[in-house]
Enzyme design. Structure first.
Site, short mmCIF file in Angstrom:
data_model
loop_
_atom_site.label_atom_id
_atom_site.label_comp_id
_atom_site.label_asym_id
_atom_site.label_seq_id
_atom_site.Cartn_x
_atom_site.Cartn_y
_atom_site.Cartn_z
N ASP A 143 0.84 -1.20 0.00
CA ASP A 143 0.00 0.00 0.00
C ASP A 143 0.88 1.25 0.00
O ASP A 143 1.82 1.34 0.78
CB ASP A 143 -0.89 -0.04 1.25
CG ASP A 143 -2.06 0.92 1.16
OD1 ASP A 143 -2.49 1.23 0.04
OD2 ASP A 143 -2.53 1.37 2.22
N HIS A 144 0.56 2.20 -0.85
CA HIS A 144 1.30 3.47 -0.93
C HIS A 144 2.81 3.29 -1.08
O HIS A 144 3.59 3.75 -0.24
CB HIS A 144 1.01 4.36 0.30
CG HIS A 144 -0.39 4.88 0.33
ND1 HIS A 144 -0.82 5.93 -0.46
CD2 HIS A 144 -1.47 4.49 1.04
CE1 HIS A 144 -2.09 6.16 -0.23
NE2 HIS A 144 -2.53 5.28 0.66
N HIS A 168 -7.61 9.53 5.25
CA HIS A 168 -6.87 8.53 6.02
C HIS A 168 -6.93 8.84 7.52
O HIS A 168 -6.89 10.00 7.92
CB HIS A 168 -5.40 8.51 5.62
CG HIS A 168 -5.15 8.01 4.23
ND1 HIS A 168 -4.73 8.81 3.21
CD2 HIS A 168 -5.27 6.77 3.70
CE1 HIS A 168 -4.57 8.09 2.11
NE2 HIS A 168 -4.90 6.85 2.38
N GLY A 169 -6.97 7.78 8.35
CA GLY A 169 -6.88 7.96 9.80
C GLY A 169 -8.18 8.46 10.40
O GLY A 169 -9.24 8.40 9.77
N HIS A 194 -9.82 4.65 -0.24
CA HIS A 194 -8.88 4.74 0.89
C HIS A 194 -9.56 5.52 2.01
O HIS A 194 -10.43 6.34 1.76
CB HIS A 194 -7.59 5.46 0.47
CG HIS A 194 -6.68 4.61 -0.37
ND1 HIS A 194 -5.37 4.37 -0.03
CD2 HIS A 194 -6.91 3.94 -1.52
CE1 HIS A 194 -4.83 3.59 -0.95
NE2 HIS A 194 -5.73 3.32 -1.87
N GLY A 195 -9.14 5.24 3.25
CA GLY A 195 -9.71 5.99 4.38
C GLY A 195 -11.11 5.53 4.73
O GLY A 195 -11.98 6.33 5.05
N SER A 218 -12.00 3.79 7.39
CA SER A 218 -12.24 3.87 8.84
C SER A 218 -12.93 5.18 9.21
O SER A 218 -12.54 6.24 8.72
CB SER A 218 -10.93 3.77 9.61
OG SER A 218 -10.39 2.48 9.50
N ASN A 265 -10.21 0.14 1.75
CA ASN A 265 -9.03 0.13 2.62
C ASN A 265 -9.41 0.48 4.06
O ASN A 265 -10.06 1.49 4.30
CB ASN A 265 -7.99 1.14 2.13
CG ASN A 265 -7.22 0.63 0.93
OD1 ASN A 265 -7.71 -0.22 0.19
ND2 ASN A 265 -6.04 1.17 0.74
ZN ZN Z 1 -4.37 5.15 1.42
#
Ligand code: ZN
Length: 275
Positions: free
Chosen positions: A79-80, A175-176, A203-204, A206, A225
């Protein structure tokens, strides 16, 4: 069974569901994620961010072997990948998909670097995920959460010229942990889904909310993700228990149990149980 991203996401796109990509950094959470997939009879993607476990040459082959031993189809994704060297290290370490993130570069340079990675990886029988638009950090969400959403016309050009197998899109997640409430642009997601021939990645995941994520999975996202929520669930499962005396021996099993239950939860949210 260890497979590439295409072997998981082509079916997901055709049938309209998503597959969780669980961020892992340790053999305990790799095993937990795989057990979750086996119990739910689901495909699975294992995400590894080099920053979380810099010893890729050790961890990559361990995770790949654990995936190979499973009866479920599992992709091991770097990832990344931040640099060319890091991506090549991923290839050498047994990853079956390379996510190359050049989304902060100007479009032409992003295309050039991703195209180069696609040529290398396709030559080796591996797949590649690119990113267009930029998914930022949730802690800055109130400031820049609305910036750098993916442009549909640019995305068409990007996919055609790079030959990527999957595309990470910016539709309002971050993200986060979020500061502020995520606002997902479903209308933009629909336009991207209809315009592009490749599976789309979010992505992100959560903190974005189960209802939002289930809707994303139904309406065009095929890879979801997840990192923060899985780790948080592992921590909560640990700290909620009585760890006095020999309870200390339960440290890793309890972390793994919390992680596994949350992966199972997201398999259900994604709609990929039994697939
Ligand atoms: Zn990401």
């Amino acid at each position: 069974m260890l497979v590439t991203l295409n072997e998981i996401l082509k079916k997901a796109k055709a049938e309209g569901y998503a597959v969780p990509a669980a961020n892992v950094d340790h053999d305990h959470n790799v095993r937990a994620a795989i057990e979750a997939a086996e119990e739910m009879n689901s495909p699975l993607i294992l995400n590894m961010v080099p920053a979380a476990n810099p010893d890729m040459e050790f961890f990559g082959p361990v995770a790949a072997e654990m995936a190979r031993r499973s009866r479920q189809i599992i992709c091991l994704n770097l990832d990344h990948g931040k640099t060319f060297h890091q991506c090549m290290l991923g290839v050498r370490s047994g990853f079956t998909n390379i996510m190359i993130d050049r989304s902060t570069l100007p479009l032409e340079e992003n295309i050039r670097q991703v195209r180069e990675m696609v040529e290398i990886c396709h030559g080796l029988g591996l797949t590649v995920e690119g990113e267009l638009g930029h998914v930022g950090m949730g802690e800055n969400y109130e400031v820049d959460g609305n910036q750098a959403l993916t442009d549909v016309e640019e995305a068409k050009v990007f996919v055609e010229r790079t030959g990527v197998d999957a595309l990470a899109v910016a539709i309002g997640t971050a993200h986060g942990a979020y500061k502020g409430t995520p606002h997902i642009r479903f209308e933009l997601l629909h336009r991207l889904r209809d315009a592009l021939p490749v599976p789309l990645v979010l992505h992100g995941g959560s903190g974005s909310g189960d209802e939002n994520l289930a809707r994303c999975a139904k309406e065009g996202i095929n890879k979801l993700n997840l990192s923060n929520d899985l780790k948080r669930a592992a921590i909560e499962n640990l700290v909620s228990r009585d760890l006095s005396g020999n309870g200390a021996y339960q440290l890793y099993p309890l972390l793994a149990e919390g992680f596994k239950n949350k992966v199972k939860h997201y398999i259900a949210v994604c709609g990929c149980a039994g697939k």
